[in-house]
Design an enzyme around this catalytic site. Structure first.
Site, PDB file in Angstrom:
ATOM      1  N   GLU A  20       2.572  16.431  25.630  1.00 48.96           N
ATOM      2  CA  GLU A  20       3.752  17.060  25.030  1.00 48.96           C
ATOM      3  C   GLU A  20       3.399  18.190  24.072  1.00 48.96           C
ATOM      4  O   GLU A  20       4.188  19.129  23.882  1.00 48.96           O
ATOM      5  CB  GLU A  20       4.599  16.005  24.289  1.00 48.96           C
ATOM      6  CG  GLU A  20       5.278  14.984  25.188  1.00 48.96           C
ATOM      7  CD  GLU A  20       4.443  13.734  25.423  1.00 48.96           C
ATOM      8  OE1 GLU A  20       5.019  12.726  25.836  1.00 48.96           O
ATOM      9  OE2 GLU A  20       3.210  13.772  25.192  1.00 48.96           O
ATOM     10  N   ALA A  67       9.084  13.599  31.136  1.00 50.47           N
ATOM     11  CA  ALA A  67      10.535  13.723  30.970  1.00 50.47           C
ATOM     12  C   ALA A  67      10.982  15.057  31.565  1.00 50.47           C
ATOM     13  O   ALA A  67      10.196  16.006  31.674  1.00 50.47           O
ATOM     14  CB  ALA A  67      10.900  13.639  29.495  1.00 50.47           C
ATOM     15  N   GLY A 119       6.519  11.201  29.294  1.00 52.75           N
ATOM     16  CA  GLY A 119       7.448  10.084  29.425  1.00 52.75           C
ATOM     17  C   GLY A 119       7.051   9.115  30.516  1.00 52.75           C
ATOM     18  O   GLY A 119       7.358   7.923  30.446  1.00 52.75           O
ATOM     19  N   GLU A 165       4.537   6.877  28.936  1.00 52.41           N
ATOM     20  CA  GLU A 165       5.255   6.009  27.998  1.00 52.41           C
ATOM     21  C   GLU A 165       6.028   4.918  28.735  1.00 52.41           C
ATOM     22  O   GLU A 165       6.066   3.761  28.287  1.00 52.41           O
ATOM     23  CB  GLU A 165       6.198   6.851  27.142  1.00 52.41           C
ATOM     24  CG  GLU A 165       5.450   7.753  26.176  1.00 52.41           C
ATOM     25  CD  GLU A 165       6.357   8.751  25.473  1.00 52.41           C
ATOM     26  OE1 GLU A 165       6.437   8.717  24.243  1.00 52.41           O
ATOM     27  OE2 GLU A 165       6.987   9.575  26.176  1.00 52.41           O
TER      28      GLU A 165
END
Length: 258
Positions: free
Chosen positions: A132, A65, A109, A112
């Protein structure tokens, strides 16, 4: 329609979506998620599109992300914006087959997003990770829930708590990835698989995806009953008659989605 963060390629019944933020290693920001959701929502309704392939570049599927977009936010902002929720729900509820073709890094992300897809095909250069924890946060788009279901609790804990990466061959061995292939063959391999799927009855495709996705959320007896009712219902379709007749007659079926 032109998009800022993704590129679209039409391959007849297959739509290829290419993540396209090379300046940030395909980091996922709100704009990219919004555009991706817009395309998937349209593809869900487009009768021409039967399968979608999602890919990045040879070096980065998505590096995570976009940290710059989140760095200054506090917990109240994240909660009130319900960050990631709407986009997660749209992507994960896409009804047609969604194939991730992952080369290079799929981190945070990006990992994911790949796991939200129905099938992950990987190049031999791919690396998956949920690092993360190195930023003082944790996964927020399903990483702590999907990864254990894919690879087991121990490996998921290892990856989330240490931040280590999993290479393509380990990912295939533990079930995160369906197939590994040379980097130069990945995109063609993904399109070939997508075309093979697209030749099947769309009614059956949708039923199978719905049943398998339910298996992640329910107990065995409920899932088996759901599967059986779906199985029964397909015998009321013309495609079942055509498929079985073609098998008996030793010919290829011609499905009409009826």
């Amino acid at each position: 329609m032109a998009y800022e963060t993704i590129l679209l390629e039409d391959h007849d019944s297959v739509l290829l979506i290419r993540l396209n933020r090379p300046e940030s290693l395909n980091a996922i920001n709100k704009k990219m998620l919004s555009e991706l959701c817009s395309v998937l929502s349209s593809a869900d309704k487009d009768t021409k599109v039967r399968v979608v392939v999602l890919t990045g570049t040879d070096k980065f599927f998505a590096a995570g992300a976009d940290i710059k977009e989140m760095e200054k936010k506090d917990s109240v902002e994240m909660f009130l914006e319900d960050f990631f929720t709407e986009e997660h729900d749209i992507i994960s509820s896409f009804r047609k087959p969604l194939i991730a073709a992952v080369s290079g890094y799929a981190l945070g992300g990006g990992c994911e997003l790949a796991m939200m897809c129905d099938i992950i095909l990987s190049s031999d250069t791919a690396k998956f990770g949920q690092p993360e924890i190195n930023l003082g946060v944790m996964a927020g788009i399903g990483g702590t829930q999907r990864l254990p279901r894919a690879v087991g609790k121990s490996k998921a804990m290892d990856m989330h708590l240490s931040g280590r990466y999993m290479d393509a061959h380990e990912a295939e061995r533990v079930g995160l990835v369906s197939r590994v292939m040379p980097e130069k063959e990945l995109e063609l391999g993904a399109l070939d698989l997508a075309r093979k799927i697209s030749e099947k009855s769309l009614l059956t495709i949708l039923a199978i995806k719905e049943a398998i996705k339910l298996s992640e959320q329910t107990n065995m007896s409920t899932g088996i009953l759901f599967e059986r009712r779906k199985f029964h219902s397909l015998f009321g379709k013309e495609d079942q008659k055509e498929g079985m007749a073609a098998f008996i007659e030793k010919r290829s079926p011609k499905f009409m989605d009826k």
